[in-house]
Design a protein around this motif. Sequence first.
Motif, PDB file in Angstrom:
ATOM      1  N   LEU A   1       0.829  -1.204   0.000  1.00 24.89           N
ATOM      2  CA  LEU A   1       0.000   0.000   0.000  1.00 24.89           C
ATOM      3  C   LEU A   1       0.869   1.263   0.000  1.00 24.89           C
ATOM      4  O   LEU A   1       0.650   2.187  -0.785  1.00 24.89           O
ATOM      5  N   LEU A   2       1.876   1.248   0.876  1.00 23.69           N
ATOM      6  CA  LEU A   2       2.701   2.449   1.045  1.00 23.69           C
ATOM      7  C   LEU A   2       3.519   2.780  -0.199  1.00 23.69           C
ATOM      8  O   LEU A   2       4.000   3.900  -0.357  1.00 23.69           O
ATOM      9  N   GLU A   3       3.659   1.775  -1.082  1.00 28.09           N
ATOM     10  CA  GLU A   3       4.423   2.024  -2.320  1.00 28.09           C
ATOM     11  C   GLU A   3       3.569   2.622  -3.437  1.00 28.09           C
ATOM     12  O   GLU A   3       4.094   3.103  -4.435  1.00 28.09           O
ATOM     13  N   LEU A   4       2.254   2.582  -3.303  1.00 26.74           N
ATOM     14  CA  LEU A   4       1.403   3.134  -4.361  1.00 26.74           C
ATOM     15  C   LEU A   4       1.621   4.649  -4.447  1.00 26.74           C
ATOM     16  O   LEU A   4       1.643   5.329  -3.411  1.00 26.74           O
ATOM     17  N   PRO A   5       1.773   5.176  -5.668  1.00 30.93           N
ATOM     18  CA  PRO A   5       2.023   6.617  -5.800  1.00 30.93           C
ATOM     19  C   PRO A   5       0.972   7.486  -5.096  1.00 30.93           C
ATOM     20  O   PRO A   5       1.323   8.475  -4.438  1.00 30.93           O
ATOM     21  N   ALA A   6      -0.296   7.120  -5.186  1.00 33.74           N
ATOM     22  CA  ALA A   6      -1.336   7.945  -4.543  1.00 33.74           C
ATOM     23  C   ALA A   6      -1.215   7.875  -3.020  1.00 33.74           C
ATOM     24  O   ALA A   6      -1.499   8.851  -2.318  1.00 33.74           O
ATOM     25  N   VAL A   7      -0.796   6.725  -2.525  1.00 31.41           N
ATOM     26  CA  VAL A   7      -0.624   6.589  -1.061  1.00 31.41           C
ATOM     27  C   VAL A   7       0.578   7.427  -0.613  1.00 31.41           C
ATOM     28  O   VAL A   7       0.517   8.122   0.409  1.00 31.41           O
TER      29      VAL A   7
END
Length: 212
Positions: free
Chosen positions: A191-197
């Motif tokens: 999750l933390l790697e997603l650009p929006a996150v």
Amino acid sequence: MKLYADAMACSLAAHLALIVAGLPFELIWVDNKAKRTEDGRDYYSINPKGLVPALELDDGSVLTEGAAVLQYIGDRAPQAQLVPPPASDARYRLQEWLNYIATELHKPVFNPYFGAHKQSVLPPDALQRYVLGLLEARFDYLDPRLRDREWLVDERFTVADAYLLVILNWAQHVRMTMSRWPALAAYHRRLLELPAVREVMRRERERYAKAA
Ligand SMILES: N[C@@H](CCC(=O)N[C@@H](CS)C(=O)NCC(=O)O)C(=O)O
């Protein structure tokens, strides 16, 4: 739309959903202790419950309750696929997760820790033990369910994942050691790697530091 939010609170899920949805919105930070908006209004005049998130719709009405707000945002941006289509089996799975996160994780585990009356509930050590103990049982349930899937519903990121992100951020905040739940820890990293996150975490941390 206007989202009323407090930094690193459960409203982060709606903030993230709005970013992924690509919808135009204004974010209004709320001082949740003082119950005032950053532009000086009494927050109870916007949401009489005194809780974030609240979403002011384009007609001026206000929608509250995270699970409803998240689905509203998802339904406004079908191309982002943040929610499965209404009445589909997957939509009920999504609601199942949203309800579970709200009623079994968010409120019972963290309300005594972050809520307005936390000091009067338990002394700090006992409170920490209470939170970690409840989380253990919930994480024992979640971890096997994430062993062979990337996301909670339909093999794609949905608003349920946005909500669970909040819980996992808070688990980190209360210094929960995640080694017993490797699938859940990997899911949080994913999750933390997603650009929006990354973007929402940057904005929320900035505000959190400013408000502290
Ligand atoms: N039932 C509400 C609960 C929302 C909630 O607990 N919000 C917290 C922040 S995560 C809050 O505003 N707390 C303020 C307070 O307890 O005074 C929902 O699901 O949206």
